[in-house]
Design a protein around this motif. Structure first.
Motif, PDB file in Angstrom:
ATOM      1  N   MET A  22       0.831  -1.206   0.000  1.00  0.00           N
ATOM      2  CA  MET A  22       0.000   0.000   0.000  1.00  0.00           C
ATOM      3  C   MET A  22       0.872   1.266   0.000  1.00  0.00           C
ATOM      4  SD  MET A  22      -3.045   1.193   2.556  1.00  0.00           S
ATOM      5  CE  MET A  22      -4.161  -0.053   1.949  1.00  0.00           C
ATOM      6  N   ILE A  23       1.911   1.282   0.815  1.00  0.00           N
ATOM      7  CA  ILE A  23       2.793   2.456   0.880  1.00  0.00           C
ATOM      8  C   ILE A  23       3.475   2.677  -0.470  1.00  0.00           C
ATOM      9  CG2 ILE A  23       4.916   3.360   1.923  1.00  0.00           C
ATOM     10  CD1 ILE A  23       3.949   1.860   4.549  1.00  0.00           C
ATOM     11  N   LEU A  24       3.956   1.600  -1.086  1.00  0.00           N
ATOM     12  CA  LEU A  24       4.624   1.734  -2.381  1.00  0.00           C
ATOM     13  C   LEU A  24       3.649   2.183  -3.473  1.00  0.00           C
ATOM     14  CD1 LEU A  24       7.078  -1.282  -2.250  1.00  0.00           C
ATOM     15  CD2 LEU A  24       7.647   1.162  -2.125  1.00  0.00           C
ATOM     16  N   GLN A  25       2.439   1.675  -3.448  1.00  0.00           N
ATOM     17  CA  GLN A  25       1.438   2.118  -4.427  1.00  0.00           C
ATOM     18  C   GLN A  25       1.115   3.601  -4.247  1.00  0.00           C
ATOM     19  OE1 GLN A  25      -1.703  -0.771  -3.760  1.00  0.00           O
ATOM     20  NE2 GLN A  25      -1.047  -2.007  -5.509  1.00  0.00           N
ATOM     21  N   ASP A  60      15.239   3.542  -1.977  1.00  0.00           N
ATOM     22  CA  ASP A  60      14.940   4.356  -0.789  1.00  0.00           C
ATOM     23  C   ASP A  60      13.468   4.256  -0.401  1.00  0.00           C
ATOM     24  OD1 ASP A  60      17.577   5.184  -0.628  1.00  0.00           O
ATOM     25  OD2 ASP A  60      17.215   7.118  -1.606  1.00  0.00           O
ATOM     26  N   LYS A  61      12.583   4.229  -1.393  1.00  0.00           N
ATOM     27  CA  LYS A  61      11.149   4.149  -1.097  1.00  0.00           C
ATOM     28  C   LYS A  61      10.759   2.761  -0.592  1.00  0.00           C
ATOM     29  CE  LYS A  61       9.627   8.044  -3.797  1.00  0.00           C
ATOM     30  NZ  LYS A  61       8.755   8.589  -4.813  1.00  0.00           N
ATOM     31  N   VAL A  62      11.405   1.722  -1.110  1.00  0.00           N
ATOM     32  CA  VAL A  62      11.147   0.372  -0.591  1.00  0.00           C
ATOM     33  C   VAL A  62      11.626   0.285   0.858  1.00  0.00           C
ATOM     34  CG1 VAL A  62      11.705  -2.086  -0.824  1.00  0.00           C
ATOM     35  CG2 VAL A  62      11.197  -0.716  -2.876  1.00  0.00           C
ATOM     36  N   GLU A  63      12.816   0.787   1.121  1.00  0.00           N
ATOM     37  CA  GLU A  63      13.345   0.780   2.486  1.00  0.00           C
ATOM     38  C   GLU A  63      12.427   1.560   3.428  1.00  0.00           C
ATOM     39  OE1 GLU A  63      17.594   1.476   4.719  1.00  0.00           O
ATOM     40  OE2 GLU A  63      17.151   2.737   2.986  1.00  0.00           O
ATOM     41  N   ARG A  64      11.930   2.693   2.971  1.00  0.00           N
ATOM     42  CA  ARG A  64      11.016   3.516   3.774  1.00  0.00           C
ATOM     43  C   ARG A  64       9.720   2.767   4.055  1.00  0.00           C
ATOM     44  NH1 ARG A  64       6.828   6.803   2.201  1.00  0.00           N
ATOM     45  NH2 ARG A  64       6.242   8.419   3.684  1.00  0.00           N
ATOM     46  N   ALA A  65       9.178   2.075   3.041  1.00  0.00           N
ATOM     47  CA  ALA A  65       7.929   1.328   3.215  1.00  0.00           C
ATOM     48  C   ALA A  65       8.101   0.214   4.250  1.00  0.00           C
ATOM     49  CB  ALA A  65       7.467   0.747   1.883  1.00  0.00           C
ATOM     50  N   VAL A  66       9.204  -0.513   4.177  1.00  0.00           N
ATOM     51  CA  VAL A  66       9.475  -1.588   5.152  1.00  0.00           C
ATOM     52  C   VAL A  66       9.603  -0.994   6.549  1.00  0.00           C
ATOM     53  CG1 VAL A  66      11.170  -3.324   5.851  1.00  0.00           C
ATOM     54  CG2 VAL A  66      10.496  -3.145   3.441  1.00  0.00           C
ATOM     55  N   GLU A  69       7.663   0.104  12.068  1.00  0.00           N
ATOM     56  CA  GLU A  69       7.697   1.041  13.196  1.00  0.00           C
ATOM     57  C   GLU A  69       6.391   1.786  13.454  1.00  0.00           C
ATOM     58  OE1 GLU A  69      11.045   3.589  12.466  1.00  0.00           O
ATOM     59  OE2 GLU A  69      12.476   1.920  12.653  1.00  0.00           O
ATOM     60  N   LYS A  70       5.466   1.760  12.475  1.00  0.00           N
ATOM     61  CA  LYS A  70       4.270   2.582  12.660  1.00  0.00           C
ATOM     62  C   LYS A  70       2.951   1.879  12.376  1.00  0.00           C
ATOM     63  CE  LYS A  70       2.354   7.063  11.390  1.00  0.00           C
ATOM     64  NZ  LYS A  70       2.545   8.313  10.676  1.00  0.00           N
ATOM     65  N   TYR A  71       2.876   1.082  11.294  1.00  0.00           N
ATOM     66  CA  TYR A  71       1.576   0.618  10.836  1.00  0.00           C
ATOM     67  C   TYR A  71       1.206  -0.822  11.169  1.00  0.00           C
ATOM     68  CZ  TYR A  71       1.422   4.966   8.225  1.00  0.00           C
ATOM     69  OH  TYR A  71       1.408   6.283   7.887  1.00  0.00           O
ATOM     70  N   THR A  84      13.724  -8.316  13.011  1.00  0.00           N
ATOM     71  CA  THR A  84      14.645  -7.643  12.106  1.00  0.00           C
ATOM     72  C   THR A  84      14.092  -7.717  10.690  1.00  0.00           C
ATOM     73  OG1 THR A  84      15.965  -9.661  11.867  1.00  0.00           O
ATOM     74  CG2 THR A  84      16.673  -8.075  13.559  1.00  0.00           C
ATOM     75  N   HIS A  85      14.583  -6.818   9.853  1.00  0.00           N
ATOM     76  CA  HIS A  85      14.065  -6.702   8.482  1.00  0.00           C
ATOM     77  C   HIS A  85      15.205  -6.566   7.483  1.00  0.00           C
ATOM     78  CE1 HIS A  85      10.946  -5.185  11.195  1.00  0.00           C
ATOM     79  NE2 HIS A  85      10.088  -5.642  10.304  1.00  0.00           N
ATOM     80  N   GLY A  86      14.972  -7.125   6.324  1.00  0.00           N
ATOM     81  CA  GLY A  86      15.860  -6.942   5.197  1.00  0.00           C
ATOM     82  C   GLY A  86      15.002  -6.855   3.953  1.00  0.00           C
ATOM     83  N   PHE A  87      15.601  -6.418   2.850  1.00  0.00           N
ATOM     84  CA  PHE A  87      14.834  -6.360   1.607  1.00  0.00           C
ATOM     85  C   PHE A  87      15.774  -6.394   0.429  1.00  0.00           C
ATOM     86  CE2 PHE A  87      15.947  -1.973   2.307  1.00  0.00           C
ATOM     87  CZ  PHE A  87      16.142  -1.470   1.026  1.00  0.00           C
TER      88      PHE A  87
END
Length: 138
Positions: free
Chosen positions: A58-61, A103-109, A114-116, A130-133
C-alpha cells in the motif's frame, strides 16, 4: 473483530473468521495431531507476514511505485520453555517492479515495522524483529 475456533477431533480445529473465511489447524503428530493443517503458531507468523506485506504494498502504491510483486520470507525462533513465544523473527522482503526506488522500498518496510503493522507491534513485545529487503527489476 470476531472469530470462532471449533475442535474437530484429535488435535484438529477449524478457525472461522468474522469475514466468513475458514482454515484448518492441526497439531504435530507427537502432540496428537495428524498433520491435517497449519500449526497455530505458523498461522501467527503468516499473519505477521501478511500484515506487513499489506502495508509495504500500500505504501509503495501510494508512492507511485510500479510494483509488480512483493514476497516476504520469514524465519523465527521460539523459546525452549513454555510458553514457547517467538524470541526472534527475521523478515526479508523481495519487491519486484519497474524502476523502483530502493529508498522508497526501504522507507515502506521501515514504516510498516515502526508505525503501521499491528502484528509487528504485538509480536515485538517478546521477539526481536529484524528486516531486510531486496529490489528486483522486472
Amino acid at each position: 473483530m470476531k472469530a470462532r475456533v471449533k475442535w474437530l477431533d484429535h488435535m484438529s480445529f477449524v478457525g472461522e473468521s468474522g469475514s466468513g473465511h475458514s482454515v484448518v489447524m492441526d497439531g504435530a503428530q507427537e502432540a496428537g495431531g495428524r498433520n491435517l493443517g497449519i500449526r497455530p503458531m505458523e498461522m501467527l507468523l503468516l499473519g505477521l507476514g501478511g500484515c506487513s506485506s499489506f502495508d509495504v504494498v500500500m505504501i509503495l502504491q501510494k508512492s507511485r511505485q510500479a510494483i509488480s510483486d512483493c514476497e516476504v520470507l520469514l524465519e523465527a525462533e521460539r523459546a525452549n520453555e513454555d510458553p514457547k513465544v517467538f524470541t526472534r523473527i527475521h523478515m526479508h522482503f523481495i519487491v519486484k517492479g519497474h524502476n523502483l526506488s530502493t529508498d522508497k522500498v526501504e522507507r515502506a518496510v521501515k514504516l510498516s515495522a515502526e508505525k503501521y503493522c499491528s502484528a509487528s507491534m504485538m509480536l515485538g513485545k517478546t521477539a526481536e524483529i529484524t528486516h531486510g529487503f531486496e529490489v528486483i527489476e522486472g
